[in-house]
Design an enzyme around this catalytic site. Structure first.
Site, mmCIF file in Angstrom:
data_model
loop_
_atom_site.group_PDB
_atom_site.id
_atom_site.type_symbol
_atom_site.label_atom_id
_atom_site.label_comp_id
_atom_site.label_asym_id
_atom_site.label_seq_id
_atom_site.Cartn_x
_atom_site.Cartn_y
_atom_site.Cartn_z
ATOM 1 N N LYS A 1 4.800 19.231 -8.986
ATOM 2 C CA LYS A 1 5.400 18.939 -10.303
ATOM 3 C C LYS A 1 5.980 20.188 -10.965
ATOM 4 O O LYS A 1 5.638 21.312 -10.620
ATOM 5 C CB LYS A 1 4.370 18.239 -11.194
ATOM 6 C CG LYS A 1 4.188 16.778 -10.747
ATOM 7 C CD LYS A 1 3.481 15.923 -11.758
ATOM 8 C CE LYS A 1 3.416 14.490 -11.226
ATOM 9 N NZ LYS A 1 2.528 13.634 -11.979
ATOM 10 N N ARG B 1 -3.669 12.651 -6.051
ATOM 11 C CA ARG B 1 -2.429 12.037 -5.534
ATOM 12 C C ARG B 1 -1.467 13.152 -5.138
ATOM 13 O O ARG B 1 -1.009 13.902 -6.004
ATOM 14 C CB ARG B 1 -1.818 11.144 -6.619
ATOM 15 C CG ARG B 1 -0.559 10.416 -6.202
ATOM 16 C CD ARG B 1 0.025 9.624 -7.363
ATOM 17 N NE ARG B 1 1.209 8.878 -6.957
ATOM 18 C CZ ARG B 1 2.426 9.410 -6.876
ATOM 19 N NH1 ARG B 1 2.644 10.664 -7.197
ATOM 20 N NH2 ARG B 1 3.438 8.647 -6.483
HETATM 21 C C1 9MG Z 1 3.634 7.519 -9.585
HETATM 22 N N1 9MG Z 1 3.103 8.771 -10.078
HETATM 23 C C2 9MG Z 1 3.776 9.955 -10.189
HETATM 24 N N2 9MG Z 1 2.967 10.888 -10.715
HETATM 25 C C3 9MG Z 1 1.776 10.288 -10.949
HETATM 26 C C4 9MG Z 1 0.554 10.718 -11.484
HETATM 27 O O1 9MG Z 1 0.398 11.944 -11.937
HETATM 28 N N3 9MG Z 1 -0.455 9.833 -11.568
HETATM 29 C C5 9MG Z 1 -0.291 8.553 -11.147
HETATM 30 N N4 9MG Z 1 -1.345 7.708 -11.268
HETATM 31 N N5 9MG Z 1 0.848 8.078 -10.628
HETATM 32 C C6 9MG Z 1 1.865 8.944 -10.538
#
Ligand code: 9MG
Length: 299
Positions: A238, A272
């Site tokens: 990010k 994730r």
């Molecule tokens: C789809 N998506 C993109 N970034 C995310 C994040 O930080 N958390 C979750 N739950 N989904 C995300």
């Protein structure tokens, strides 16, 4: 007096760490890794690479072999500036991939969607989880998710992808994310018939937050434990990493691993990420320190 053979309380404690995800039982007694599989033509870090079904399958297979416990399939980009897609377009992108991952790989698939029609279909297709960056705020989403029988990750965000990074503003970011927003969404879910044992929460790093907001949320992430729900976080590649380190998207892995270690220490249950193998190592190393040695978890 309790017999030494009476394991009921131990089992109850163990079950508190298990999440029923359709046919799968997800063990959350140690941190798990969720691999990102975007099936959009415009996704910010792997745009267009995994749109073809066969490519998607091979990529998911590799992430599973590297230790991912869950594959998160998304058909609508949520990157800043992304435009919405129609429910039909989203379904057309997601459905064949979910079906194939379940049939060919017996994978635990999470569907990254805010769309009630996609949520309704997810359970039928064999998915095991719904991941909603809008925390079931779209009209009809609460009912659709409740009816799916699947667990749901409720993520915080401020604004919509088209405008969320324009001027994010908070008086007290941590309190506003946890007590003012996530606690209220959990209450709304319970009122709609979604029991707490089907809910996960996520502070939504990068969704309507400045770098300072993101750093503060991570530093004080233990506050999310007051809700006593499994905690999912997504920081992989990010822009907060890019902005702090001055790195383009393809050079953000080392920064991301540092954030992963901090998140695990602060109670993250699911990470994730795009880079599964490296993250599994970072999680296992951090976990070994927290457990003071012992076997690393078998991812
Ligand atoms: C789809 N998506 C993109 N970034 C995310 C994040 O930080 N958390 C979750 N739950 N989904 C995300």
């Amino acid at each position: 007096m309790k017999s030494l053979l009476d394991t009921s309380s131990t089992q109850a404690a163990e079950n508190a760490f298990q999440l029923r995800c359709g046919r799968h039982l997800l063990d959350l007694s140690f941190p798990r890794v969720m691999g990102v599989l975007n099936v959009t033509p415009d996704s910010f870090s792997d745009g267009g690479q995994h749109v073809a079904l066969d490519d998607a399958l091979r990529h998911a297979e590799r992430m599973l072999a590297e230790g991912a416990a869950i594959i998160d399939v998304g058909g609508e980009s949520t990157r800043p500036g992304a435009l919405p897609v129609s429910p039909q377009e989203e379904l057309d992108r997601v459905a064949p991939v979910v079906e194939a991952l379940v049939r060919e790989l017996d994978a635990l698939v999470s569907v990254d969607t805010s769309c009630p029609a996609v949520m309704r279909e997810a359970g039928e297709l064999g998915a095991g989880m719904i991941n909603d960056v809008r925390a079931l705020e779209r009209e009809g989403a609460l009912l659709a998710a409740a009816g799916s029988g699947l667990p749901v990750c409720l993520m915080h965000r401020q604004g919509e992808p088209q405008n969320m990074q324009q001027a994010p503003s908070y008086q007290q970011p941590v309190e506003e994310v946890v007590a003012d927003y996530l606690a209220r969404r959990v209450a709304a879910c319970e009122a709609a018939g979604l029991r707490r044992n089907r809910l996960l929460i996520d502070p939504g790093f990068g969704f309507g937050k400045s770098v300072e907001h993101n750093l503060r949320l991570l530093k004080y992430m233990q506050s999310l434990q007051t809700l006593a729900l499994p905690l999912l976080v997504g920081m992989s590649r990010k822009s907060m990493i890019g902005k702090v380190l001055g790195r383009p998207v393809e050079e953000r892995l080392p920064g991301g691993l540092a954030l992963t270690a901090m998140a695990v220490e602060r109670g993250a249950n699911i990470l994730r990420v795009h880079d599964v193998a490296a993250t599994v190592d970072a999680v296992n190393m951090t976990w070994a320190v927290l457990q003071e040695g012992g076997e690393p978890p078998l991812h």
